[in-house]
Scaffold this active site. Structure first.
Site, PDB file in Angstrom:
ATOM      1  N   TYR A 125     -29.502   6.227  -3.789  1.00 23.60           N
ATOM      2  CA  TYR A 125     -28.631   5.186  -4.354  1.00 23.60           C
ATOM      3  C   TYR A 125     -28.927   5.021  -5.843  1.00 23.60           C
ATOM      4  CZ  TYR A 125     -26.656   0.476  -5.054  1.00 23.60           C
ATOM      5  OH  TYR A 125     -25.958  -0.621  -5.530  1.00 23.60           O
ATOM      6  N   ASN A 146     -15.350  -0.721  -8.923  1.00 26.90           N
ATOM      7  CA  ASN A 146     -16.408  -1.481  -8.265  1.00 26.90           C
ATOM      8  C   ASN A 146     -16.813  -0.915  -6.911  1.00 26.90           C
ATOM      9  OD1 ASN A 146     -17.909  -4.147  -7.542  1.00 26.90           O
ATOM     10  ND2 ASN A 146     -16.349  -3.934  -5.943  1.00 26.90           N
ATOM     11  N   ALA A 194     -30.157   7.216  -7.863  1.00 27.25           N
ATOM     12  CA  ALA A 194     -29.649   8.394  -8.563  1.00 27.25           C
ATOM     13  C   ALA A 194     -28.148   8.258  -8.820  1.00 27.25           C
ATOM     14  CB  ALA A 194     -29.934   9.650  -7.752  1.00 27.25           C
ATOM     15  N   SER A 195     -27.422   7.752  -7.844  1.00 28.20           N
ATOM     16  CA  SER A 195     -25.974   7.610  -8.022  1.00 28.20           C
ATOM     17  C   SER A 195     -25.634   6.566  -9.076  1.00 28.20           C
ATOM     18  CB  SER A 195     -25.305   7.258  -6.683  1.00 28.20           C
ATOM     19  OG  SER A 195     -25.601   5.937  -6.259  1.00 28.20           O
ATOM     20  N   LYS A 196     -26.435   5.512  -9.159  1.00 28.13           N
ATOM     21  CA  LYS A 196     -26.150   4.450 -10.127  1.00 28.13           C
ATOM     22  C   LYS A 196     -26.639   4.812 -11.529  1.00 28.13           C
ATOM     23  CE  LYS A 196     -24.018   1.537  -7.409  1.00 28.13           C
ATOM     24  NZ  LYS A 196     -22.611   1.109  -7.645  1.00 28.13           N
ATOM     25  N   VAL A 244     -12.056   6.263  -2.713  1.00 26.83           N
ATOM     26  CA  VAL A 244     -12.424   6.715  -4.065  1.00 26.83           C
ATOM     27  C   VAL A 244     -13.071   8.090  -4.071  1.00 26.83           C
ATOM     28  CG1 VAL A 244     -12.629   4.360  -4.968  1.00 26.83           C
ATOM     29  CG2 VAL A 244     -14.659   5.515  -4.041  1.00 26.83           C
ATOM     30  N   SER A 277     -25.839  -0.942 -11.213  1.00 26.36           N
ATOM     31  CA  SER A 277     -26.818  -1.675 -10.416  1.00 26.36           C
ATOM     32  C   SER A 277     -28.124  -1.794 -11.182  1.00 26.36           C
ATOM     33  CB  SER A 277     -27.078  -0.930  -9.094  1.00 26.36           C
ATOM     34  OG  SER A 277     -28.121  -1.533  -8.350  1.00 26.36           O
TER      35      SER A 277
END
Length: 257
Positions: free
Chosen positions: A153, A87, A155-157, A61, A140
């Protein structure tokens, strides 16, 4: 007959964990499922286990070329796409002051850029076909509240949720719905790795870390992948026909707003 009979569902990161549970719940509901994963062998094994109306393919991805090729493969095998479950995700764990550029880039490239690429390619297809497509992104609990040791993590979500809201507003007039689920402490291979990392960083055993997760969960148990999958299926159903741009908590009460 199930409302998903004859529908084509594409799931990234579909070979294990939450993704595999999403694949199974749609397949049980009569849909054609396309299992896309970086682990092509595991994806193929799940498709073989499910039998008819289950297809598999490889996807990275992080790469537009890979996502486009995987999407084109699904169109060829399944004859179209109606529902996209973006996902695929990764995690790593470290104190914020010790994070490396590689830690940051790995989480952002898979969790944020991967959602962007998967969603954009899907939406271009839906628009070209004049189709009322559906997208469900996996965000999340850490996309709702900053998680210590998981700042990159988180920050990415958070990015996933911001993107989901903006895209949903843009494409609502075309009847394309985009929502997200926000799982909590889910029993997956990812969690098995995380409890070891967290234990090392906090000076705890993995068992004590998992017990801490349970203590934070009002419903009193570790979440299972199937708990998430049934909510994804709901968001893709006609029962959720007037829902878009939402980040639905599936956390057993850890987060309630």
């Amino acid at each position: 007959m199930s409302e998903f009979a004859g529908k084509s569902v594409l799931v990234t990161g579909g070979a294990s964990g939450i993704g595999a549970a999403i694949v199974r719940t749609f397949h049980e509901a009569g849909a054609k499922v396309s299992i896309l994963d970086l682990d092509a062998g595991r994806a193929a094994a799940l498709a073989q286990q499910l039998g008819d109306n289950a297809f598999s393919g490889v996807i990275d991805v992080r790469s537009r070329e890979s996502v486009q090729a995987a999407f084109d493969g699904v169109l060829a095998q399944a004859g179209g796409v109606d529902i996209v479950c973006a996902n695929a995700g990764v995690s790593s764990m470290q104190r914020s002051v010790d994070l490396t550029d590689a830690d940051w880039d790995f989480n952002m490239d898979v969790n944020a850029k991967g959602i962007f690429l998967t969603n954009q390619i899907a939406c271009r297809y839906f628009l070209a076909e004049g189709k009322a497509g559906i997208i469900v992104n996996t965000a999340s609990l850490a996309g709702k509240v900053g998680a210590p040791l998981l700042a990159h993590y988180s920050a990415s979500k958070f990015a996933v949720l911001g993107w989901t809201q903006a895209l949903a507003r843009e494409l609502a007039p075309q009847n394309i719905r985009i929502n997200a689920v926000c799982p909590g402490f889910v029993r997956t291979g990812m969690q098995e790795r995380e409890i070891v990392w967290e234990g090392e960083l906090r000076g705890m055993t993995p068992e004590a870390v998992r017990a801490d997760y349970v203590s934070q969960t009002p419903m009193g148990r570790i979440e299972e992948p199937e708990d998430v999958a049934v909510v994804v299926r709901f968001l893709a159903s006609d029962s959720a026909r007037f829902m878009t741009g939402q980040g639905i908590n599936v956390t057993g009460g850890v987060r309630m707003d």
